[in-house]
Design a protein around this motif. Sequence first.
Motif, PDB file in Angstrom:
ATOM      1  N   GLN A  30       0.855  -1.183   0.000  1.00 30.95           N
ATOM      2  CA  GLN A  30       0.000   0.000   0.000  1.00 30.95           C
ATOM      3  C   GLN A  30       0.893   1.235   0.000  1.00 30.95           C
ATOM      4  O   GLN A  30       1.519   1.551   1.006  1.00 30.95           O
ATOM      5  N   SER A  31       0.952   1.896  -1.140  1.00 27.19           N
ATOM      6  CA  SER A  31       1.792   3.087  -1.229  1.00 27.19           C
ATOM      7  C   SER A  31       1.085   4.270  -0.593  1.00 27.19           C
ATOM      8  O   SER A  31      -0.047   4.160  -0.102  1.00 27.19           O
ATOM      9  N   GLY A  32       1.754   5.409  -0.605  1.00 28.73           N
ATOM     10  CA  GLY A  32       1.197   6.593   0.019  1.00 28.73           C
ATOM     11  C   GLY A  32       1.544   6.670   1.498  1.00 28.73           C
ATOM     12  O   GLY A  32       2.254   5.816   2.034  1.00 28.73           O
ATOM     13  N   PRO A  33       1.056   7.692   2.191  1.00 28.45           N
ATOM     14  CA  PRO A  33       1.390   7.887   3.603  1.00 28.45           C
ATOM     15  C   PRO A  33       0.711   6.856   4.494  1.00 28.45           C
ATOM     16  O   PRO A  33      -0.340   6.302   4.147  1.00 28.45           O
ATOM     17  N   SER A  42      -4.376   4.816   6.392  1.00 34.83           N
ATOM     18  CA  SER A  42      -3.591   4.959   5.165  1.00 34.83           C
ATOM     19  C   SER A  42      -4.580   5.112   4.016  1.00 34.83           C
ATOM     20  O   SER A  42      -5.777   5.279   4.233  1.00 34.83           O
ATOM     21  N   HIS A  43      -4.081   5.016   2.782  1.00 35.15           N
ATOM     22  CA  HIS A  43      -4.993   5.071   1.642  1.00 35.15           C
ATOM     23  C   HIS A  43      -5.725   3.754   1.415  1.00 35.15           C
ATOM     24  O   HIS A  43      -6.554   3.654   0.508  1.00 35.15           O
ATOM     25  N   ARG A  67       5.706  -1.060   1.352  1.00 32.02           N
ATOM     26  CA  ARG A  67       5.881  -0.243   0.151  1.00 32.02           C
ATOM     27  C   ARG A  67       7.362  -0.247  -0.184  1.00 32.02           C
ATOM     28  O   ARG A  67       8.212  -0.525   0.671  1.00 32.02           O
ATOM     29  N   HIS A  72       6.637   8.376  -1.792  1.00 31.41           N
ATOM     30  CA  HIS A  72       5.431   7.579  -1.562  1.00 31.41           C
ATOM     31  C   HIS A  72       4.166   8.261  -2.048  1.00 31.41           C
ATOM     32  O   HIS A  72       3.137   8.270  -1.372  1.00 31.41           O
ATOM     33  N   ALA A  73       4.246   8.847  -3.227  1.00 32.30           N
ATOM     34  CA  ALA A  73       3.022   9.372  -3.835  1.00 32.30           C
ATOM     35  C   ALA A  73       2.073   8.217  -4.126  1.00 32.30           C
ATOM     36  O   ALA A  73       2.494   7.114  -4.464  1.00 32.30           O
ATOM     37  N   ASP A  74       0.781   8.477  -3.969  1.00 28.63           N
ATOM     38  CA  ASP A  74      -0.213   7.429  -4.211  1.00 28.63           C
ATOM     39  C   ASP A  74      -1.303   8.006  -5.104  1.00 28.63           C
ATOM     40  O   ASP A  74      -2.411   8.279  -4.676  1.00 28.63           O
ATOM     41  N   THR A  75      -0.962   8.214  -6.360  1.00 30.77           N
ATOM     42  CA  THR A  75      -1.899   8.849  -7.288  1.00 30.77           C
ATOM     43  C   THR A  75      -2.618   7.841  -8.171  1.00 30.77           C
ATOM     44  O   THR A  75      -3.611   8.174  -8.788  1.00 30.77           O
ATOM     45  N   THR A  77      -4.887   5.038  -8.192  1.00 33.31           N
ATOM     46  CA  THR A  77      -5.803   4.260  -7.363  1.00 33.31           C
ATOM     47  C   THR A  77      -6.191   2.936  -8.014  1.00 33.31           C
ATOM     48  O   THR A  77      -6.834   2.102  -7.379  1.00 33.31           O
TER      49      THR A  77
END
Length: 301
Positions: A30-33, A42-43, A67, A72-75, A77
């Motif tokens: 799971q990427s992103g914060p 998280s996302h 990750r 850690h951009a999570d654009t 989806t």
Amino acid sequence: MSTCTTLSRELTEPLSATAATATTWLLLEQSGPWGARALTGSHLDPGLGAELERATEGTGVRIALVRRPGRHADTDTTARHEVLLAHTSPADPWVRRGRLSSPAELLGLDFAALGAGDHGSFGAPHVGGPIALVCTNGRRDRCCALLGRPLAAEIAAAGHSEVWEVTHLGGHRFSPTMLVLPHGYAYGRLTAESAKEVLAATAAGHTVPAHSRGRSYWPRPAQAAEQAVRELTGESAADALTLHQHPGGSPWTVDVRHADGRRWRVVVAESASEPPRPESCGKAPGTPSRMDVVELVPVTA
């Protein structure tokens, strides 16, 4: 700046028998914060995260998010999620991996069977070198971000292709911490050099007791017993020792058997670490539990 890691080092707190316990690890990309409680912060859909926590409770399966090191951009989806499953028993360790279009598919797994070592043909066997999981969740503890993220980046830059950041391994005060699959040993207070030593040893089927927090498959008293026998014998082969922890509380009796037939009886007692120290940055000082070997004798018949 005083941190939980500096205090733990200054107090020479032992690493032994501090590994988080799990018979099987389920690691979801799971990427992103990540928040402090990453499965619901998280996302990843928080409702799904809560369901997974409930589904794995009491099964021996420990779930965490992972990750790749770096930004850690999570654009995206629509991205597929990689999943790593690892059972860490010395008798039959395995790692399997697959990719899911939706993490909700995990709810179809038999978690009790996974905890007992039955993978149900999930995914495909992992082919390749050891998998390094470095705790980097700064929202959980700043030491994990300050010390863990540079370590993950450095060993990845050194050419280790299977390096992942992970949300939580326990024991923030031992940062940087790393769990290595397939054997499931946790390590603490690593440097880039010692982390590379651990990965090389793991690739050869060995563990590195000097940096070991224990094998996550075993309960903490058994982790202490294993470490004591390794220090006594100099044995480093990861799957050379099997353990049986007798029921009851402190002190525990643990039987340790070597693959060559040697046996030991180890007695382990629980005590409180003194003086008080914070188990994590920002927490009030406490006296974390420690496991001490009070007797180790060979069994001859």
